[in-house]
Design an enzyme around this catalytic site. Structure first.
Site, mmCIF file in Angstrom:
data_model
loop_
_atom_site.group_PDB
_atom_site.id
_atom_site.type_symbol
_atom_site.label_atom_id
_atom_site.label_comp_id
_atom_site.label_asym_id
_atom_site.label_seq_id
_atom_site.Cartn_x
_atom_site.Cartn_y
_atom_site.Cartn_z
ATOM 1 N N GLU A 83 3.908 -5.025 11.412
ATOM 2 C CA GLU A 83 5.357 -4.751 12.061
ATOM 3 C C GLU A 83 5.520 -4.748 13.393
ATOM 4 O O GLU A 83 6.443 -5.059 14.069
ATOM 5 C CB GLU A 83 5.999 -3.376 11.216
ATOM 6 C CG GLU A 83 6.157 -3.334 9.830
ATOM 7 C CD GLU A 83 7.383 -3.896 9.550
ATOM 8 O OE1 GLU A 83 8.133 -4.810 10.292
ATOM 9 O OE2 GLU A 83 7.960 -3.779 8.371
ATOM 10 N N LYS A 121 6.461 3.107 18.021
ATOM 11 C CA LYS A 121 5.169 3.357 17.984
ATOM 12 C C LYS A 121 4.002 2.269 17.757
ATOM 13 O O LYS A 121 2.934 2.146 18.262
ATOM 14 C CB LYS A 121 4.896 4.454 17.175
ATOM 15 C CG LYS A 121 5.210 4.588 15.838
ATOM 16 C CD LYS A 121 4.337 3.899 14.826
ATOM 17 C CE LYS A 121 4.804 3.803 13.641
ATOM 18 N NZ LYS A 121 3.605 3.244 12.469
ATOM 19 N N ASP A 155 3.428 10.175 14.483
ATOM 20 C CA ASP A 155 3.227 8.770 14.031
ATOM 21 C C ASP A 155 2.512 7.915 15.141
ATOM 22 O O ASP A 155 1.817 7.053 14.767
ATOM 23 C CB ASP A 155 4.579 8.190 13.691
ATOM 24 C CG ASP A 155 4.455 7.149 12.514
ATOM 25 O OD1 ASP A 155 3.273 7.103 11.991
ATOM 26 O OD2 ASP A 155 5.404 6.623 11.922
ATOM 27 N N SER A 189 0.830 -1.032 -0.005
ATOM 28 C CA SER A 189 0.151 -0.023 0.047
ATOM 29 C C SER A 189 0.632 1.197 0.006
ATOM 30 O O SER A 189 0.679 2.045 -0.734
ATOM 31 C CB SER A 189 -0.933 0.247 1.090
ATOM 32 O OG SER A 189 -0.238 -0.241 2.395
ATOM 33 N N SER A 210 -4.515 1.943 10.476
ATOM 34 C CA SER A 210 -3.368 1.349 11.274
ATOM 35 C C SER A 210 -3.541 -0.229 11.270
ATOM 36 O O SER A 210 -4.492 -0.664 11.968
ATOM 37 C CB SER A 210 -3.343 1.976 12.590
ATOM 38 O OG SER A 210 -2.354 1.148 13.215
ATOM 39 N N ARG A 211 -2.717 -0.930 10.429
ATOM 40 C CA ARG A 211 -3.147 -2.447 10.538
ATOM 41 C C ARG A 211 -2.575 -2.993 12.136
ATOM 42 O O ARG A 211 -3.017 -3.963 12.555
ATOM 43 C CB ARG A 211 -1.827 -2.957 9.620
ATOM 44 C CG ARG A 211 -0.491 -2.771 9.588
ATOM 45 C CD ARG A 211 0.301 -3.119 8.354
ATOM 46 N NE ARG A 211 0.034 -2.310 7.404
ATOM 47 C CZ ARG A 211 0.745 -2.434 6.062
ATOM 48 N NH1 ARG A 211 1.551 -3.119 5.743
ATOM 49 N NH2 ARG A 211 0.240 -1.587 5.142
ATOM 50 N N ASN A 212 -1.597 -2.057 12.716
ATOM 51 C CA ASN A 212 -1.243 -2.587 13.941
ATOM 52 C C ASN A 212 -2.306 -2.471 15.155
ATOM 53 O O ASN A 212 -2.718 -3.411 15.975
ATOM 54 C CB ASN A 212 0.219 -1.644 14.503
ATOM 55 C CG ASN A 212 1.292 -2.188 13.781
ATOM 56 O OD1 ASN A 212 1.943 -3.162 14.003
ATOM 57 N ND2 ASN A 212 1.436 -1.229 12.633
#
Length: 327
Positions: free
Chosen positions: A277, A187, A240, A10, A250-252
């Site tokens: 990540e 973060k 961030d 992405s 946000s995938r996290n």
């Protein structure tokens, strides 16, 4: 200029779109030939950026040598754990490299930042990292975004700033690459934690506390490694942190929500459908905290949660029950 964007996820795709529309000859490389062929045929990256139309002048290829041929800048947009492997491949094709890395992570096997990895593999390369609050979904839609380019080479940082700067993409420079890389990586741990808070039904007070104390952990480890504490108050730190902890882009955070709802970690990552990540960064930061003898209670408990040693609810009790102390 000719730009090779290596990695058609992405963020790599969104940056390739930006650069191409600025008039740069841009090539987007995907390791997956089927994905590259589909993008060329359909004019979109429907898996990672649905609804975004690729510029007609944007070239897409799965041939690494073709992507690198004649390129002035190489933008690395692959996951942190894949950075060294790709860099080795690139270094076999060409010697002179001007690298802009946008991955936000720490190499788990070595506990090194990606600039350190680059220094080992390609010691003569110029290197900069581009970081800050910049969800790909918004960058690709030209919503105002502000980031920072950090490098030990000021001249190169200024070149990269000029390369990316546009009406909707503002770029600052910074010479604290240690702080910038650590801020971008660490973060994600806190974003996982705020997602867990949402998953188990906690409120805004809890998330605000986690973000604030999480930032304190980030600064503590950063100072031990050599970062400037003020860097963490900027775009690559606090900026961030805010966007990653609060946005459903946000995938996290999304992964943390699923974990908080009781989904096993592996299943949560699979459901997110992209690299998270924060999972590997939690392990790396946990090891770095031990190495530097730094107290990082949130990171430690996120590590234990990922390892299945505690539940999300137990993490809350353990954090709230810590011995009283001065802020």
């Amino acid at each position: 200029m000719k730009i090779a964007v290596l990695g058609a996820g992405s963020f790599g795709t969104s940056l390739a779109v930006q650069l191409c529309l600025k008039g740069h000859e841009t090539v987007l490389w995907s390791r997956n030939q089927a994905q590259a062929d589909m993008m060329s045929m359909t004019g979109g990256n429907h898996k990672y950026l649905p609804g975004i139309e690729l510029p007609k002048d944007l070239a897409v290829t799965s041939e690494l040598a073709a992507a690198l041929d004649g390129s002035d800048i190489q933008v690395f947009a692959v996951p942190a754990q894949a950075f060294r492997g790709l860099l080795n491949e690139v270094a076999e094709i060409r010697e002179e490299l001007d690298i802009v890395d946008v991955a936000k992570g720490i190499e788990l096997s070595s506990l090194k930042r990606l600039s350190e990895v680059c220094g080992e593999v390609c010691p003569t390369a110029r290197y900069a990292c581009l970081s800050g609050p910049s969800h790909a979904e918004e960058v690709a839609r030209f919503l105002p975004t502000t980031v920072t380019v950090s490098s030990d080479d000021r001249e190169f940082a200024l070149e990269v700033q000029k390369l990316f700067m546009s009406d909707n993409f503002r770029v600052y420079t910074n010479n604290d690459i240690v702080g910038a890389e650590l801020g971008g990586a660490l973060k994600n741990i806190i974003a996982l934690g705020t997602g867990v808070c949402d998953g188990i039904g906690l409120g805004d007070n809890s998330k605000a506390a986690l973000m604030t104390r999480g930032l304190a952990e980030m600064i503590r480890l950063g100072e031990a490694i050599g970062a400037k504490p003020e860097t963490f108050a900027g775009l690559t730190g606090l900026g961030d942190l805010i966007v990653t902890c609060t946005s459903m882009h946000s995938r996290n955070r999304r992964c943390g929500i699923l974990i908080g709802q009781g989904l096993p970690v592996a299943d949560a990552v699979k459901k997110v459908g992209m690299v998270v990540e924060g999972i590997t960064t939690t392990q790396a930061a946990y090891e770095l905290a031990k190495k530097y003898n730094i107290e990082m209670p949130i990171t430690e408990l996120m590590h234990r949660l990922i390892e299945g040693e505690v539940t999300a609810e137990e993490c809350v009790g353990l954090l709230m029950g810590r011995k009283e102390k001065h802020e």
